[in-house]
Design a protein around this motif. Sequence first.
Motif, short mmCIF file in Angstrom:
data_model
loop_
_atom_site.label_atom_id
_atom_site.label_comp_id
_atom_site.label_asym_id
_atom_site.label_seq_id
_atom_site.Cartn_x
_atom_site.Cartn_y
_atom_site.Cartn_z
N ARG A 1 -6.93 -17.34 1.10
CA ARG A 1 -6.55 -17.16 -0.24
C ARG A 1 -7.30 -18.40 -0.99
O ARG A 1 -7.80 -18.17 -1.90
N ASP A 6 0.21 -12.42 -5.35
CA ASP A 6 -1.09 -12.89 -5.57
C ASP A 6 -1.96 -11.60 -6.14
O ASP A 6 -2.48 -12.08 -7.15
N LEU A 7 -1.72 -10.44 -5.72
CA LEU A 7 -2.29 -9.58 -6.24
C LEU A 7 -2.09 -9.26 -7.71
O LEU A 7 -2.89 -8.94 -8.68
N TYR A 42 -3.56 -16.80 6.01
CA TYR A 42 -3.82 -15.99 4.85
C TYR A 42 -3.72 -16.93 3.73
O TYR A 42 -4.67 -16.78 2.97
N LEU A 62 4.68 -12.26 4.49
CA LEU A 62 3.22 -12.09 4.16
C LEU A 62 2.92 -11.12 3.20
O LEU A 62 2.27 -11.06 2.10
N ALA A 63 3.43 -10.02 3.20
CA ALA A 63 3.68 -8.84 2.50
C ALA A 63 4.10 -9.30 1.07
O ALA A 63 3.43 -9.00 0.07
N HIS A 84 1.46 -11.55 -0.63
CA HIS A 84 0.19 -10.72 -1.04
C HIS A 84 0.32 -9.88 -2.15
O HIS A 84 -0.67 -10.04 -2.99
N GLU A 85 1.31 -9.34 -2.34
CA GLU A 85 1.71 -8.70 -3.62
C GLU A 85 1.90 -9.51 -4.76
O GLU A 85 1.54 -9.20 -5.85
#
Length: 206
Positions: free
Chosen positions: A126, A69-70, A122, A62-63, A66-67
């Motif tokens: 998103r 995608d950021l 998530y 998950l982390a 997220h990174e």
Amino acid sequence: MPTQVSLSTYRQELKVRILQTAMREFKQKGIRDVRMDDIAGILGISKRTLYEIYENKEELLLAGLHEEDLAKHEKLQALSADGKNTVMDILITIYNNDLTEITNTNPLFFAGLCKYPRVMKYLTTRTEEQKKEGMAFIYRGISEGYFLPSLDYEVVLKFIRLSSKTMMDELEFHGYDADYLFKNIAALLLRGFCTQKGIKIIDSLL
């Protein structure tokens, strides 16, 4: 105090290394075939240290998502803010980045995502955020004369998303290279909503 700062810096750097290593392994081998023990071994750290930072594989995955995608969002924002770029310049950059990612990712990675409820939640959230950004992008493309103004783009974006998912999930497509599929499907979908002005650019790319 210097020791505490040093430990904090090391921890942050280690966190980044863990994410980078884990995502690389997940995408090369598939999520299921990568154990937390494997990641600890590659990094030369103890399992205890790894579990102190990330409690389990789902939290780590998950982390990592997220990174990624950021980072993608920041690059896209920078491209959009640059007045020299047209919508087609941005679209071509997105296409090339997506092609590179798909080519270098084991299909088992995408298939394995559905095994993790928090990850799926998530990804659903998103998708809703990306839909808003996608519509803003579409309106800009229409105003620049590259996209057809007569289509229902909520339907178009849903179709593109579902087509990409089908390409990854359906067994009928598993005999083809991912980059081959992506190029053919992208050619069909992108040309479908472009004006003649946009199609010329798409055809020169593909």
